[in-house]
Design a protein around this motif. Structure first.
Motif, PDB file in Angstrom:
ATOM      1  N   ILE A 106      -2.449   2.523  -3.160  1.00  0.00           N
ATOM      2  CA  ILE A 106      -3.595   3.395  -2.929  1.00  0.00           C
ATOM      3  C   ILE A 106      -3.483   4.569  -3.882  1.00  0.00           C
ATOM      4  N   THR A 107      -4.523   4.780  -4.670  1.00  0.00           N
ATOM      5  CA  THR A 107      -4.595   5.945  -5.546  1.00  0.00           C
ATOM      6  C   THR A 107      -5.796   6.788  -5.142  1.00  0.00           C
ATOM      7  N   SER A 108      -5.817   8.036  -5.549  1.00  0.00           N
ATOM      8  CA  SER A 108      -6.946   8.908  -5.205  1.00  0.00           C
ATOM      9  C   SER A 108      -8.241   8.374  -5.811  1.00  0.00           C
ATOM     10  N   LYS A 109      -8.177   7.803  -7.001  1.00  0.00           N
ATOM     11  CA  LYS A 109      -9.381   7.254  -7.626  1.00  0.00           C
ATOM     12  C   LYS A 109      -9.907   6.054  -6.843  1.00  0.00           C
ATOM     13  N   ARG A 110      -9.009   5.198  -6.393  1.00  0.00           N
ATOM     14  CA  ARG A 110      -9.430   4.053  -5.594  1.00  0.00           C
ATOM     15  C   ARG A 110      -9.998   4.504  -4.246  1.00  0.00           C
ATOM     16  N   GLU A 111      -9.403   5.539  -3.660  1.00  0.00           N
ATOM     17  CA  GLU A 111      -9.915   6.055  -2.386  1.00  0.00           C
ATOM     18  C   GLU A 111     -11.323   6.624  -2.523  1.00  0.00           C
ATOM     19  N   GLU A 112     -11.656   7.142  -3.678  1.00  0.00           N
ATOM     20  CA  GLU A 112     -13.016   7.637  -3.920  1.00  0.00           C
ATOM     21  C   GLU A 112     -14.013   6.485  -4.016  1.00  0.00           C
ATOM     22  N   ALA A 113     -13.534   5.311  -4.405  1.00  0.00           N
ATOM     23  CA  ALA A 113     -14.423   4.173  -4.658  1.00  0.00           C
ATOM     24  C   ALA A 113     -14.656   3.302  -3.432  1.00  0.00           C
ATOM     25  N   VAL A 114     -13.622   3.073  -2.615  1.00  0.00           N
ATOM     26  CA  VAL A 114     -13.718   2.180  -1.452  1.00  0.00           C
ATOM     27  C   VAL A 114     -12.983   2.801  -0.269  1.00  0.00           C
ATOM     28  N   ASP A 115     -13.285   2.299   0.920  1.00  0.00           N
ATOM     29  CA  ASP A 115     -12.603   2.733   2.137  1.00  0.00           C
ATOM     30  C   ASP A 115     -11.432   1.804   2.409  1.00  0.00           C
ATOM     31  N   PHE A 116     -10.315   2.375   2.802  1.00  0.00           N
ATOM     32  CA  PHE A 116      -9.108   1.619   3.100  1.00  0.00           C
ATOM     33  C   PHE A 116      -8.809   1.653   4.587  1.00  0.00           C
ATOM     34  N   THR A 117      -8.140   0.618   5.083  1.00  0.00           N
ATOM     35  CA  THR A 117      -7.532   0.679   6.409  1.00  0.00           C
ATOM     36  C   THR A 117      -6.183   1.363   6.243  1.00  0.00           C
ATOM     37  N   GLN A 118      -5.493   1.522   7.331  1.00  0.00           N
ATOM     38  CA  GLN A 118      -4.122   2.004   7.260  1.00  0.00           C
ATOM     39  C   GLN A 118      -3.249   0.910   6.665  1.00  0.00           C
ATOM     40  N   VAL A 119      -2.151   1.315   6.050  1.00  0.00           N
ATOM     41  CA  VAL A 119      -1.205   0.349   5.523  1.00  0.00           C
ATOM     42  C   VAL A 119      -0.639  -0.447   6.686  1.00  0.00           C
ATOM     43  N   ILE A 120      -0.641  -1.753   6.564  1.00  0.00           N
ATOM     44  CA  ILE A 120      -0.201  -2.625   7.644  1.00  0.00           C
ATOM     45  C   ILE A 120       1.274  -2.998   7.484  1.00  0.00           C
ATOM     46  N   HIS A 121       1.714  -3.232   6.270  1.00  0.00           N
ATOM     47  CA  HIS A 121       3.086  -3.676   6.044  1.00  0.00           C
ATOM     48  C   HIS A 121       3.534  -3.115   4.700  1.00  0.00           C
ATOM     49  N   TYR A 122       4.646  -2.395   4.698  1.00  0.00           N
ATOM     50  CA  TYR A 122       5.137  -1.844   3.442  1.00  0.00           C
ATOM     51  C   TYR A 122       5.898  -2.882   2.643  1.00  0.00           C
ATOM     52  N   LYS A 123       5.531  -3.031   1.399  1.00  0.00           N
ATOM     53  CA  LYS A 123       6.263  -3.902   0.482  1.00  0.00           C
ATOM     54  C   LYS A 123       7.280  -3.059  -0.279  1.00  0.00           C
ATOM     55  N   GLN A 124       6.827  -1.942  -0.761  1.00  0.00           N
ATOM     56  CA  GLN A 124       7.680  -0.981  -1.437  1.00  0.00           C
ATOM     57  C   GLN A 124       7.006   0.374  -1.322  1.00  0.00           C
TER      58      GLN A 124
END
Length: 133
Positions: A106-124
């Motif tokens: 998740i980047t700030s630019k991507r957050e401006e473009a689309v809505d995200f859910t909460q992170v479900i599973h951390y990969k790294q």
């Protein structure tokens, strides 16, 4: 399940029931992989992995249908100098797909473009499995 969760589940179910959504993703273990004999299969049966299992469970819970597709250009999504997005982010913005389910930073630019859910599973650190609209 809390009263709020039950109420929101009912709202989403009523909104999505019997609709078919296009789910865009990208190949990447263990989230989305082609099954060994994918050339002999069609539709969602061509794929397996954590993301595939998760969208199936969500669809069953909310009673919608879905069609998994791989992102056309094979990338997650980046904005170019003209402000246009490619990848999964671009497909969502252009309404070519309804949902993306993918491991994505998740980047700030991507957050401006689309809505995200909460992170479900951390990969790294900074990257997790996401569903976004």
């Amino acid at each position: 399940m809390s009263n709020y969760t039950k109420a929101m589940t009912e709202i989403y179910r009523d909104t999505l029931k019997n609709k078919t959504l296009t789910v865009v993703t990208i190949l990447g273990e263990p989230y989305c992989m082609e099954v060994d004999d994918s050339e002999n299969r069609t539709g969602n049966d061509r794929f397996e992995g954590y993301s595939v299992d998760l969208i199936k469970e969500i669809a069953d819970l909310l009673e919608f249908k879905y069609q998994i597709k791989l992102v056309e250009d094979g990338v997650y999504g980046k904005r170019n100098e003209r402000g246009e997005w490619n990848g999964m982010i671009g497909e969502l913005i252009r309404n070519e797909s309804d949902i993306a389910i993918v491991d994505l930073t998740i980047t700030s630019k991507r957050e401006e473009a689309v809505d995200f859910t909460q992170v479900i599973h951390y990969k790294q650190k900074g990257k997790g499995l996401l569903i976004f609209f």
